[in-house]
Design a protein around this motif. Structure first.
Motif, PDB file in Angstrom:
ATOM      1  N   MET A 263     -20.909   6.399  -1.015  1.00 55.21           N
ATOM      2  CA  MET A 263     -20.550   6.605   0.368  1.00 55.21           C
ATOM      3  C   MET A 263     -19.340   5.727   0.691  1.00 55.21           C
ATOM      4  SD  MET A 263     -23.014   6.426   3.644  1.00 55.21           S
ATOM      5  CE  MET A 263     -22.414   7.021   5.178  1.00 55.21           C
ATOM      6  N   LYS A 264     -18.441   6.263   1.495  1.00 55.05           N
ATOM      7  CA  LYS A 264     -17.244   5.505   1.841  1.00 55.05           C
ATOM      8  C   LYS A 264     -17.480   4.680   3.106  1.00 55.05           C
ATOM      9  CE  LYS A 264     -14.097   8.753  -0.255  1.00 55.05           C
ATOM     10  NZ  LYS A 264     -13.181   9.855  -0.015  1.00 55.05           N
ATOM     11  N   TYR A 265     -16.975   3.447   3.055  1.00 59.47           N
ATOM     12  CA  TYR A 265     -17.040   2.527   4.193  1.00 59.47           C
ATOM     13  C   TYR A 265     -15.657   1.950   4.428  1.00 59.47           C
ATOM     14  CZ  TYR A 265     -22.106   2.625   3.855  1.00 59.47           C
ATOM     15  OH  TYR A 265     -23.416   3.030   3.842  1.00 59.47           O
ATOM     16  N   MET A 266     -15.305   1.803   5.698  1.00 56.07           N
ATOM     17  CA  MET A 266     -14.069   1.124   6.050  1.00 56.07           C
ATOM     18  C   MET A 266     -14.402  -0.305   6.447  1.00 56.07           C
ATOM     19  SD  MET A 266     -11.096   1.911   8.850  1.00 56.07           S
ATOM     20  CE  MET A 266     -10.107   2.930   7.778  1.00 56.07           C
ATOM     21  N   LEU A 267     -13.691  -1.247   5.858  1.00 59.35           N
ATOM     22  CA  LEU A 267     -13.808  -2.651   6.224  1.00 59.35           C
ATOM     23  C   LEU A 267     -12.603  -2.973   7.098  1.00 59.35           C
ATOM     24  CD1 LEU A 267     -14.727  -4.204   2.743  1.00 59.35           C
ATOM     25  CD2 LEU A 267     -16.215  -3.071   4.393  1.00 59.35           C
ATOM     26  N   LEU A 268     -12.838  -3.225   8.375  1.00 58.29           N
ATOM     27  CA  LEU A 268     -11.769  -3.596   9.306  1.00 58.29           C
ATOM     28  C   LEU A 268     -11.691  -5.116   9.304  1.00 58.29           C
ATOM     29  CD1 LEU A 268     -12.792  -1.100  12.064  1.00 58.29           C
ATOM     30  CD2 LEU A 268     -10.680  -1.022  10.755  1.00 58.29           C
TER      31      LEU A 268
ATOM     32  N   ARG B 207     -10.747  -3.570  -7.159  1.00 58.21           N
ATOM     33  CA  ARG B 207     -10.187  -2.555  -8.059  1.00 58.21           C
ATOM     34  C   ARG B 207     -10.935  -2.527  -9.389  1.00 58.21           C
ATOM     35  NH1 ARG B 207      -5.414  -0.448  -6.048  1.00 58.21           N
ATOM     36  NH2 ARG B 207      -4.603  -1.574  -4.257  1.00 58.21           N
ATOM     37  N   ASP B 208     -11.245  -3.702  -9.932  1.00 61.26           N
ATOM     38  CA  ASP B 208     -11.976  -3.764 -11.207  1.00 61.26           C
ATOM     39  C   ASP B 208     -13.369  -3.160 -11.093  1.00 61.26           C
ATOM     40  OD1 ASP B 208      -9.774  -4.974 -12.338  1.00 61.26           O
ATOM     41  OD2 ASP B 208     -10.685  -6.978 -12.470  1.00 61.26           O
ATOM     42  N   ALA B 209     -13.984  -3.246  -9.904  1.00 61.26           N
ATOM     43  CA  ALA B 209     -15.311  -2.675  -9.688  1.00 61.26           C
ATOM     44  C   ALA B 209     -15.256  -1.152  -9.541  1.00 61.26           C
ATOM     45  CB  ALA B 209     -15.964  -3.300  -8.453  1.00 61.26           C
ATOM     46  N   GLY B 210     -14.045  -0.605  -9.408  1.00 62.48           N
ATOM     47  CA  GLY B 210     -13.882   0.843  -9.296  1.00 62.48           C
ATOM     48  C   GLY B 210     -14.287   1.412  -7.946  1.00 62.48           C
ATOM     49  N   ILE B 211     -14.276   0.578  -6.903  1.00 59.88           N
ATOM     50  CA  ILE B 211     -14.720   1.043  -5.579  1.00 59.88           C
ATOM     51  C   ILE B 211     -13.563   1.199  -4.595  1.00 59.88           C
ATOM     52  CG2 ILE B 211     -17.020   0.072  -5.870  1.00 59.88           C
ATOM     53  CD1 ILE B 211     -16.122  -2.215  -3.954  1.00 59.88           C
TER      54      ILE B 211
ATOM     55  N   GLY C 223      -5.796  -5.759   8.830  1.00 57.81           N
ATOM     56  CA  GLY C 223      -5.708  -4.717   7.822  1.00 57.81           C
ATOM     57  C   GLY C 223      -7.043  -4.027   7.642  1.00 57.81           C
ATOM     58  N   PHE C 224      -7.079  -3.136   6.675  1.00 56.64           N
ATOM     59  CA  PHE C 224      -8.308  -2.406   6.405  1.00 56.64           C
ATOM     60  C   PHE C 224      -8.423  -2.124   4.921  1.00 56.64           C
ATOM     61  CE2 PHE C 224      -5.184   0.901   6.594  1.00 56.64           C
ATOM     62  CZ  PHE C 224      -5.602   1.821   5.635  1.00 56.64           C
ATOM     63  N   LEU C 225      -9.637  -1.836   4.518  1.00 53.64           N
ATOM     64  CA  LEU C 225      -9.930  -1.465   3.146  1.00 53.64           C
ATOM     65  C   LEU C 225     -10.990  -0.388   3.204  1.00 53.64           C
ATOM     66  CD1 LEU C 225      -9.545  -2.197   0.107  1.00 53.64           C
ATOM     67  CD2 LEU C 225     -11.439  -3.790   0.391  1.00 53.64           C
ATOM     68  N   VAL C 226     -10.797   0.691   2.470  1.00 55.79           N
ATOM     69  CA  VAL C 226     -11.829   1.714   2.337  1.00 55.79           C
ATOM     70  C   VAL C 226     -12.391   1.595   0.933  1.00 55.79           C
ATOM     71  CG1 VAL C 226     -12.380   4.172   2.388  1.00 55.79           C
ATOM     72  CG2 VAL C 226     -10.699   3.241   3.993  1.00 55.79           C
ATOM     73  N   ILE C 227     -13.703   1.458   0.855  1.00 56.10           N
ATOM     74  CA  ILE C 227     -14.375   1.336  -0.437  1.00 56.10           C
ATOM     75  C   ILE C 227     -15.407   2.451  -0.563  1.00 56.10           C
ATOM     76  CG2 ILE C 227     -13.983  -1.142  -0.668  1.00 56.10           C
ATOM     77  CD1 ILE C 227     -16.848  -1.627   0.320  1.00 56.10           C
ATOM     78  N   ASP C 228     -15.746   2.801  -1.776  1.00 58.84           N
ATOM     79  CA  ASP C 228     -16.749   3.820  -2.048  1.00 58.84           C
ATOM     80  C   ASP C 228     -17.862   3.151  -2.834  1.00 58.84           C
ATOM     81  OD1 ASP C 228     -18.187   6.122  -2.414  1.00 58.84           O
ATOM     82  OD2 ASP C 228     -16.570   7.231  -3.395  1.00 58.84           O
ATOM     83  N   VAL C 229     -18.964   2.885  -2.159  1.00 57.11           N
ATOM     84  CA  VAL C 229     -20.100   2.169  -2.741  1.00 57.11           C
ATOM     85  C   VAL C 229     -21.378   2.972  -2.485  1.00 57.11           C
ATOM     86  CG1 VAL C 229     -19.031  -0.113  -2.596  1.00 57.11           C
ATOM     87  CG2 VAL C 229     -20.315   0.758  -0.649  1.00 57.11           C
ATOM     88  N   PRO C 230     -22.478   2.623  -3.169  1.00 60.26           N
ATOM     89  CA  PRO C 230     -23.700   3.415  -3.039  1.00 60.26           C
ATOM     90  C   PRO C 230     -24.344   3.394  -1.654  1.00 60.26           C
ATOM     91  CG  PRO C 230     -23.794   2.027  -5.006  1.00 60.26           C
ATOM     92  CD  PRO C 230     -22.581   1.629  -4.233  1.00 60.26           C
ATOM     93  N   ASP C 231     -24.250   2.251  -0.946  1.00 64.47           N
ATOM     94  CA  ASP C 231     -24.972   2.157   0.322  1.00 64.47           C
ATOM     95  C   ASP C 231     -24.420   1.030   1.191  1.00 64.47           C
ATOM     96  OD1 ASP C 231     -26.042  -0.269  -0.762  1.00 64.47           O
ATOM     97  OD2 ASP C 231     -27.716   0.829  -1.633  1.00 64.47           O
ATOM     98  N   LEU C 232     -24.968   0.919   2.401  1.00 71.33           N
ATOM     99  CA  LEU C 232     -24.522  -0.094   3.358  1.00 71.33           C
ATOM    100  C   LEU C 232     -24.692  -1.506   2.815  1.00 71.33           C
ATOM    101  CD1 LEU C 232     -23.457  -0.945   6.136  1.00 71.33           C
ATOM    102  CD2 LEU C 232     -25.805  -0.751   7.001  1.00 71.33           C
ATOM    103  N   ASP C 233     -25.783  -1.767   2.117  1.00 71.30           N
ATOM    104  CA  ASP C 233     -25.994  -3.117   1.580  1.00 71.30           C
ATOM    105  C   ASP C 233     -24.857  -3.528   0.648  1.00 71.30           C
ATOM    106  OD1 ASP C 233     -28.343  -3.598   2.977  1.00 71.30           O
ATOM    107  OD2 ASP C 233     -29.616  -2.798   1.382  1.00 71.30           O
TER     108      ASP C 233
END
Length: 116
Positions: free
Chosen positions: A1-6, A34-38, A78-88
């Motif tokens: 799931m994608k999350y934006m970090l503001l 980047r190394d985590a692939g997210i 700034g912001f970062l969008v990451i793709d991780v399994p869940d909110l935690d």
């Protein structure tokens, strides 16, 4: 799931100084993401003095003002969008972000998927 970090940094101090994050801190965090692939996307924002605010009245009149003039002591840096399994997992990455230190904050929001 994608999350934006503001990423909100704390306001500068009386001497104009920024929070105690170094360029090396940010480079290490970026490398870890980047190394985590997210990593999906992300950008740092230009200096606050370059901001322009646009408001449109109910009658459709546009007002353009220099600066953000937000009622906050924090600055969106700034912001970062990451793709991780869940909110935690997103919260764990937000806590590792240098922007969450020294009075800063990272707001975590799911990215809406209107195609689902």
């Amino acid at each position: 799931m994608k999350y934006m970090l503001l990423i909100h940094s704390a306001a500068v101090d009386e001497q104009g100084g920024a929070p105690q994050c170094t360029v090396e801190d940010w480079m290490a965090y970026d490398k870890d993401v980047r190394d985590a692939g997210i990593h999906v996307s992300g950008e740092s924002l230009a200096d606050l003095v370059t901001a322009t605010t646009v408001r449109v009245s109910p009658s459709g009149e546009r007002t353009v003002t220099d600066g953000p003039f937000a009622e906050t002591r924090e600055l969106l840096g700034g912001f970062l969008v990451i793709d991780v399994p869940d909110l935690d997992a997103a919260l764990d990455w937000a806590a590792r972000c240098p922007g969450s230190r020294d009075g800063g904050a990272v707001v975590v929001r799911p990215v809406a998927d209107f195609g689902a």
